[in-house]
Design a protein around this motif. Structure first.
Motif, PDB file in Angstrom:
ATOM      1  N   VAL A  66      27.394  15.233 -14.744  1.00 22.32           N
ATOM      2  CA  VAL A  66      28.741  15.482 -14.240  1.00 22.32           C
ATOM      3  C   VAL A  66      28.711  15.186 -12.746  1.00 22.32           C
ATOM      4  O   VAL A  66      27.877  15.744 -12.018  1.00 22.32           O
ATOM      5  CB  VAL A  66      29.179  16.935 -14.501  1.00 22.32           C
ATOM      6  N   ARG A  95      35.018   9.267 -18.230  1.00 22.92           N
ATOM      7  CA  ARG A  95      33.634   8.799 -18.405  1.00 22.92           C
ATOM      8  C   ARG A  95      33.466   7.422 -17.780  1.00 22.92           C
ATOM      9  O   ARG A  95      34.413   6.637 -17.694  1.00 22.92           O
ATOM     10  CB  ARG A  95      33.302   8.726 -19.887  1.00 22.92           C
ATOM     11  N   THR A  96      32.223   7.130 -17.381  1.00 27.33           N
ATOM     12  CA  THR A  96      31.923   5.825 -16.807  1.00 27.33           C
ATOM     13  C   THR A  96      31.367   4.871 -17.860  1.00 27.33           C
ATOM     14  O   THR A  96      30.839   5.284 -18.895  1.00 27.33           O
ATOM     15  CB  THR A  96      30.888   5.941 -15.679  1.00 27.33           C
ATOM     16  N   SER A 149      37.316   5.903 -20.012  1.00 23.66           N
ATOM     17  CA  SER A 149      38.341   6.803 -20.522  1.00 23.66           C
ATOM     18  C   SER A 149      38.664   7.786 -19.412  1.00 23.66           C
ATOM     19  O   SER A 149      37.799   8.117 -18.600  1.00 23.66           O
ATOM     20  CB  SER A 149      37.850   7.555 -21.766  1.00 23.66           C
ATOM     21  N   GLU A 205      23.031  14.735 -19.841  1.00 22.74           N
ATOM     22  CA  GLU A 205      24.425  14.605 -19.428  1.00 22.74           C
ATOM     23  C   GLU A 205      24.517  14.745 -17.912  1.00 22.74           C
ATOM     24  O   GLU A 205      23.786  15.536 -17.296  1.00 22.74           O
ATOM     25  CB  GLU A 205      25.288  15.684 -20.079  1.00 22.74           C
ATOM     26  N   GLU A 248      35.297  19.990 -18.596  1.00 24.74           N
ATOM     27  CA  GLU A 248      34.520  19.023 -19.378  1.00 24.74           C
ATOM     28  C   GLU A 248      33.043  19.418 -19.416  1.00 24.74           C
ATOM     29  O   GLU A 248      32.361  19.222 -20.429  1.00 24.74           O
ATOM     30  CB  GLU A 248      34.675  17.619 -18.791  1.00 24.74           C
ATOM     31  N   GLN A 251      26.272   5.018 -16.857  1.00 23.40           N
ATOM     32  CA  GLN A 251      27.087   4.953 -18.067  1.00 23.40           C
ATOM     33  C   GLN A 251      27.234   6.342 -18.688  1.00 23.40           C
ATOM     34  O   GLN A 251      26.274   7.108 -18.761  1.00 23.40           O
ATOM     35  CB  GLN A 251      26.465   3.990 -19.079  1.00 23.40           C
ATOM     36  N   ASN A 252      28.459   6.615 -19.110  1.00 27.49           N
ATOM     37  CA  ASN A 252      28.808   7.836 -19.833  1.00 27.49           C
ATOM     38  C   ASN A 252      28.704   9.098 -18.985  1.00 27.49           C
ATOM     39  O   ASN A 252      28.616  10.202 -19.515  1.00 27.49           O
ATOM     40  CB  ASN A 252      27.956   7.998 -21.095  1.00 27.49           C
ATOM     41  N   TRP A 253      28.723   8.960 -17.666  1.00 28.06           N
ATOM     42  CA  TRP A 253      28.811  10.141 -16.805  1.00 28.06           C
ATOM     43  C   TRP A 253      30.237  10.669 -16.832  1.00 28.06           C
ATOM     44  O   TRP A 253      31.207   9.902 -16.930  1.00 28.06           O
ATOM     45  CB  TRP A 253      28.466   9.780 -15.366  1.00 28.06           C
ATOM     46  N   ILE A 254      30.384  11.975 -16.713  1.00 30.82           N
ATOM     47  CA  ILE A 254      31.697  12.586 -16.488  1.00 30.82           C
ATOM     48  C   ILE A 254      31.949  12.570 -14.983  1.00 30.82           C
ATOM     49  O   ILE A 254      31.145  13.092 -14.206  1.00 30.82           O
ATOM     50  CB  ILE A 254      31.730  14.026 -17.021  1.00 30.82           C
ATOM     51  N   MET A 259      35.756   3.278 -15.181  1.00 26.47           N
ATOM     52  CA  MET A 259      36.007   4.480 -15.963  1.00 26.47           C
ATOM     53  C   MET A 259      36.558   4.007 -17.313  1.00 26.47           C
ATOM     54  O   MET A 259      37.616   3.389 -17.377  1.00 26.47           O
ATOM     55  CB  MET A 259      36.981   5.407 -15.250  1.00 26.47           C
TER      56      MET A 259
END
Length: 412
Positions: A264, A377-378, A389, A262, A169, A283-286, A387
């Motif tokens: 990770v 993703r968070t 997704s 971004e 990812e 939010q939106n972290w892998i 999470m």
């Protein structure tokens, strides 16, 4: 004469006290021996005081599994009994407690461990004393590679496996300038080494522009956050967890570190670490994690329902690890037909175990289980981090080639 009588009485009292002590010790020893004959005694060692967020749910997990195994008749006609001890998050204490469990409590085998350094101490103890040890949680690769031995197996995905699960990812992001932050001890160092290697292989032009490695549990979040921001990275790789993670997230949110960058992050999707942040969760972290609330397989639903019924609470990742560890031990003893360390070690080689999230195998090559990782993703829902997704990555797909494993691992 009075002096003589006094001395005589004093000596007699000393003899009586000594005799009572000997009888008491003999009685205690007889009790332990009788209990050992009636049950299969298993030693469990962990850092309950040092890492309660993960290990309180973990303990509940193995307690639930223990009740299920014993309600079904136990193993080899005997009930299982777990004798748990705290190691204070200290490798020296881990070894001391292991010795106590083996000598005084007469346990047949050991399991547990949380921190990588305590896990390595117990791995070495197992090798030296030829005691079977299932490392439930410690992540360091050395447990199954450089320090691997005949008597030690590991349940949880290794540091390398977790990193490998997110690198695919990370590469998709096509970011060149990476900042890195990690706890400065075995797990963090290993995670960063694996991330750099795998990223370089997949994206040769990647650059690592800054690293911050605070001591475990002692992060100066303001200074760390500012150092990362000053480097102006395109993306951040984070291996912090527990209280360090919370401080880093809050400080990063305040300073805008994560705006348009971004991230990770290993472990961050686990409820143990997301839940305390509430609406401050990233939010939106892998991330890797455990989205228990959205795993809808029949096996997992059954696990969650049983856990809720028993504890009036929802499971965390520790719950899953603790449950699967005890179930693995029960399966291994059944297959071995014994608690003999050599027979158990042989039985665990290729052992198949059904966990609430997947069927796993303990690999003969390196004694690592194929338990995988949830990657996604968070986000925030109803004021709590989740999470949003995710997909499950099979642990069998996250392993080094066998020839590489042979180079890293000494012969048993």
């Amino acid at each position: 004469m009075k002096q003589f009588n006094f001395q005589f009485d004093f000596q007699r009292n000393i003899l009586w006290a000594a005799s009572a002590a000997i009888l008491s010790l003999a009685g205690a020893s007889a009790t332990v021996t009788a209990s050992a004959q009636e049950t299969i005694r298993i030693g469990e060692i962990n850092s309950y005081k040092a890492q309660p967020a993960f290990l309180e749910p973990y303990r509940r997990g193995w307690e639930m599994a223990l009740d299920e195994v014993n309600a079904a008749g136990g193993v080899l006609g005997k009930k299982l009994e777990v004798i748990a001890r705290d190691d204070n998050g200290n490798p020296g204490d881990s070894v001391r407690v292991a010795e106590e469990l083996m000598a005084r409590e007469r346990v047949a085998l050991l399991f547990g461990g949380f921190l990588s350094n305590t896990g390595l101490a117990l791995t070495d103890y197992a090798r030296q004393h030829k005691v079977f040890f299932l490392a439930a949680e410690p992540l360091t690769d050395k447990i199954v590679w450089q320090n691997g031995n005949k008597y030690t197996y590991r349940l949880r995905p290794s540091t390398y496996m977790l990193v490998a699960s997110v690198v695919k990812e990370a590469v998709k992001l096509k970011k060149k300038r990476w900042a890195i932050v990690y706890p400065n001890y075995e797990y963090g160092q290993s995670a960063v080494a694996s991330f750099k290697t795998l990223m370089k292989q997949a994206q040769p032009d990647v650059e690592f522009v800054v690293e911050q490695a605070p001591p475990l549990g002692k992060i100066d979040a303001g200074a760390v956050t500012q150092a990362l921001a000053d480097a102006k990275p395109d993306a951040i790789f984070n291996a912090l967890f527990a209280a360090d993670l919370g401080k880093f997230v809050r400080e990063g949110n305040t300073r805008g570190l994560f705006d348009h960058v971004e991230v990770v992050s290993l472990l961050t999707g686990e409820p143990e670490y997301l839940d305390p942040l509430k609406n401050e969760a990233p939010q939106n972290w892998i991330v890797t994690g455990y989205p228990w609330y959205a795993i809808n397989t029949p096996e997992h639903k059954k696990f969650v329902e049983a856990y809720r019924k028993k504890f009036n609470d929802y499971p965390r990742n520790g719950s899953l690890v603790g449950y699967s560890a005890l179930m693995s031990i029960a399966a291994g003893i059944r297959k071995a037909g014994s608690t003999d360390a050599d027979k158990l070690a042989a039985a665990f080689s290729g052992l198949k175990v059904d966990t609430p999230v997947a069927s796993i195998v303990y690999r003969p090559q390196d004694h690592q289980s194929t338990l995988g990782a949830f990657v996604g993703r968070t986000g925030i829902k109803d004021g709590k981090g989740i999470m949003t997704s995710f997909s499950y990555v099979d642990g069998a797909s996250l392993q080094l080639p066998d020839d590489e494993v042979r180079k890293l691992r000494p012969a048993d």
